[in-house]
Design a protein around this motif. Structure first.
Motif, PDB file in Angstrom:
ATOM      1  N   GLU A   1      75.493  82.245  85.302  1.00  0.00           N
ATOM      2  CA  GLU A   1      74.849  81.275  86.198  1.00  0.00           C
ATOM      3  C   GLU A   1      75.814  80.114  86.476  1.00  0.00           C
ATOM      4  O   GLU A   1      75.986  79.675  87.611  1.00  0.00           O
ATOM      5  N   PHE A   2      76.448  79.658  85.411  1.00  0.00           N
ATOM      6  CA  PHE A   2      77.415  78.563  85.539  1.00  0.00           C
ATOM      7  C   PHE A   2      78.586  78.973  86.434  1.00  0.00           C
ATOM      8  O   PHE A   2      78.975  78.243  87.354  1.00  0.00           O
ATOM      9  N   LEU A   3      79.137  80.166  86.195  1.00  0.00           N
ATOM     10  CA  LEU A   3      80.289  80.628  86.981  1.00  0.00           C
ATOM     11  C   LEU A   3      79.925  80.779  88.449  1.00  0.00           C
ATOM     12  O   LEU A   3      80.705  80.441  89.335  1.00  0.00           O
ATOM     13  N   ASP A   4      78.711  81.305  88.709  1.00  0.00           N
ATOM     14  CA  ASP A   4      78.300  81.485  90.101  1.00  0.00           C
ATOM     15  C   ASP A   4      78.234  80.140  90.819  1.00  0.00           C
ATOM     16  O   ASP A   4      78.444  80.055  92.026  1.00  0.00           O
ATOM     17  N   GLU A   5      77.938  79.103  90.049  1.00  0.00           N
ATOM     18  CA  GLU A   5      77.808  77.784  90.641  1.00  0.00           C
ATOM     19  C   GLU A   5      79.165  77.136  90.900  1.00  0.00           C
ATOM     20  O   GLU A   5      79.403  76.578  91.966  1.00  0.00           O
ATOM     21  N   VAL A   6      80.039  77.190  89.891  1.00  0.00           N
ATOM     22  CA  VAL A   6      81.313  76.471  90.042  1.00  0.00           C
ATOM     23  C   VAL A   6      82.362  77.284  90.773  1.00  0.00           C
ATOM     24  O   VAL A   6      83.334  76.743  91.280  1.00  0.00           O
ATOM     25  N   SER A   7      82.170  78.584  90.826  1.00  0.00           N
ATOM     26  CA  SER A   7      83.235  79.422  91.360  1.00  0.00           C
ATOM     27  C   SER A   7      82.580  80.455  92.257  1.00  0.00           C
ATOM     28  O   SER A   7      82.589  81.652  92.009  1.00  0.00           O
ATOM     29  N   LYS A   8      81.994  79.938  93.337  1.00  0.00           N
ATOM     30  CA  LYS A   8      81.162  80.767  94.220  1.00  0.00           C
ATOM     31  C   LYS A   8      81.942  81.912  94.848  1.00  0.00           C
ATOM     32  O   LYS A   8      83.093  81.773  95.192  1.00  0.00           O
ATOM     33  N   GLY A   9      81.256  83.051  95.019  1.00  0.00           N
ATOM     34  CA  GLY A   9      81.847  84.163  95.751  1.00  0.00           C
ATOM     35  C   GLY A   9      82.758  85.041  94.930  1.00  0.00           C
ATOM     36  O   GLY A   9      83.133  86.122  95.363  1.00  0.00           O
ATOM     37  N   LYS A  10      83.130  84.603  93.740  1.00  0.00           N
ATOM     38  CA  LYS A  10      83.966  85.469  92.903  1.00  0.00           C
ATOM     39  C   LYS A  10      83.088  86.438  92.109  1.00  0.00           C
ATOM     40  O   LYS A  10      81.891  86.216  91.938  1.00  0.00           O
ATOM     41  N   LYS A  11      83.713  87.493  91.578  1.00  0.00           N
ATOM     42  CA  LYS A  11      82.909  88.543  90.967  1.00  0.00           C
ATOM     43  C   LYS A  11      82.698  88.432  89.454  1.00  0.00           C
ATOM     44  O   LYS A  11      81.800  89.028  88.914  1.00  0.00           O
TER      45      LYS A  11
END
Lengths: 278, 278
Positions: free
Chosen positions: A254-264
């Protein structure tokens, strides 16, 4: 210097004992708290007082060590009573909760909707004004029973807490941005949990082929002498707590999707799936 | 004791120099080989002879250090000339090729279709008869320029090669099954490449948030002092060779699908996908 503790479990009593044996006055409140907390306080040199308001107003440093679930309630309830002291949260909260909490400790206090509290906003504000913010987020790295335990800190006034190193503690200031400690804890867990998942897969196959000991042996050559011991403890801990670790990886994603949008986030996703397969 | 080398590149010349400086006679053949090979041989104390047949018949230990692509041709061509010596393959071949190659060195030589050579068959055979098999597979772990380089070995007669430790080499016998060294190299790479992929993902996010140095710092606390140096070298090497590493992960997946049927190999698949995304 006076250090006040909100919550007096293992973390607080450990830190309080170190500080008081180095000449620092520590205080806490234990009324309406558990028997265990009362017992820990009685066994310590901590001064027991009746009022949280007095604790906040009278302490140079306030340390909140409770639980992630209670951390925000406590901060919200007491932020207005803070004097010129620094409020340190050690409750293992998420970066977003940290940003919101930091806003509570800004002077003059601003009412900010939670969804507007973010690292980006904090950076923006920093460029606008010279912020006066008493909030510092902290985390204990490794074991609290290490002598002394290592505490990492971030926040506008985190630098001022380096003074605690003169009184038996081991603190390391990482940045001026509250939330960076919470972020680093997640980034750290991407690595440590990812390595655990990779270990599981390699050693499961090795075990099937009866080559487990030999794999430890040849990896120890390049990975260091304590590789086997360390890896076995990692594996044991991961198999025993895979369910909880799935939840932690969900939060990390959830955190990664927020700070680093669009990456897999391929490895983080796989680590979660690996834990989820047990 | 006489040690013969088939192929005389960096690996062979390094080993030959160590052995000859410890009083062992080494021999090789360089006719029809490259200028570089000829030059290395001239600069060494190795005895240069004309015939591979003589080398195989006369050597107590034969070491093949060529390329994975040539390894099987060479073994197939010369296996029949082997006397009572031990044939060591250092060519980084796959476990399956190793089983097939081991069959070539069984006495009396049996003609075995390649698809029937397998670890399982080897185990079965071991239970049937007391196998006489001159084949040992080996691999250099770490750098060949380490003094001395570490060589791991597996095979029916691998134990006999421990004598090389008396002559300046560093050999470690892992098992009596040829192919186990090749298998362990793959299992080892599941771990080392998986860790690289996990590092990439954690540090890419850290970099985006300008927390790269801090993440190295807090991970070094628990992962050891040389964590930063080691990880930076891992990352550099992986980014520079991601294409080749995708191929290596493909081979590893093929191997896993064979030895551990029906499992999902989540982390290995993800490691491949991660490398493939560059």
């Amino acid at each position: 210097m006076i250090v006040g503790f909100i919550g007096f479990g293992q973390v607080s009593s450990t830190l309080s004992n170190i500080l008081s044996s180095n000449g620092i006055q520590t205080v806490t409140v234990v009324k309406d708290r558990s028997q265990k907390t009362n017992k820990l306080a009685v066994k310590s040199d901590v001064r027991i007082i009746d009022s949280y308001e007095a604790l906040l107003l009278g302490s140079d440093i306030v340390i909140s060590a409770n639980s992630p679930a209670n951390a925000l309630n406590i901060a919200d309830k007491y932020a207005d009573y803070m004097g010129d002291g620094i409020y340190v949260d050690l409750n293992n909260i998420s970066p977003n909760t940290t940003y919101y909490m930091a806003d509570l400790f800004e002077k003059p206090r601003r009412i900010v909707p939670q969804e507007e509290s973010s690292r980006l906003n904090f950076f923006k504000k920093k460029n606008d004004v010279d912020i006066r913010n008493n909030f510092v987020d902290g985390a204990i790295i490794g074991n609290v029973s290490n002598k002394p335990p290592l505490i990492i800190l971030s926040g506008v006034r985190a630098n001022e807490l380096a003074i605690l190193n003169n009184y038996g503690l081991n603190v390391k200031v990482l940045s001026k941005i509250p939330g960076d400690v919470a972020t680093l804890k997640i980034l750290r867990s991407l690595y440590t949990k990812g390595v655990s998942a990779v270990l599981m897969e390699a050693f499961e196959t090795a075990k099937e082929m009866d080559l487990e000991e030999q794999l430890f042996e040849i990896l120890s050559i390049t990975e260091g002498e304590n590789f086997e011991e360390k890896s076995k403890s990692r594996l044991k801990n991961t198999y025993a707590n895979s369910k909880r670790k799935v939840e932690e990886m969900d939060e990390a994603l959830e955190f990664l999707d927020e700070v680093s949008k669009g990456k897999k986030h391929i490895m983080t996703k796989a680590t979660k799936d690996k834990f989820d397969s047990y």
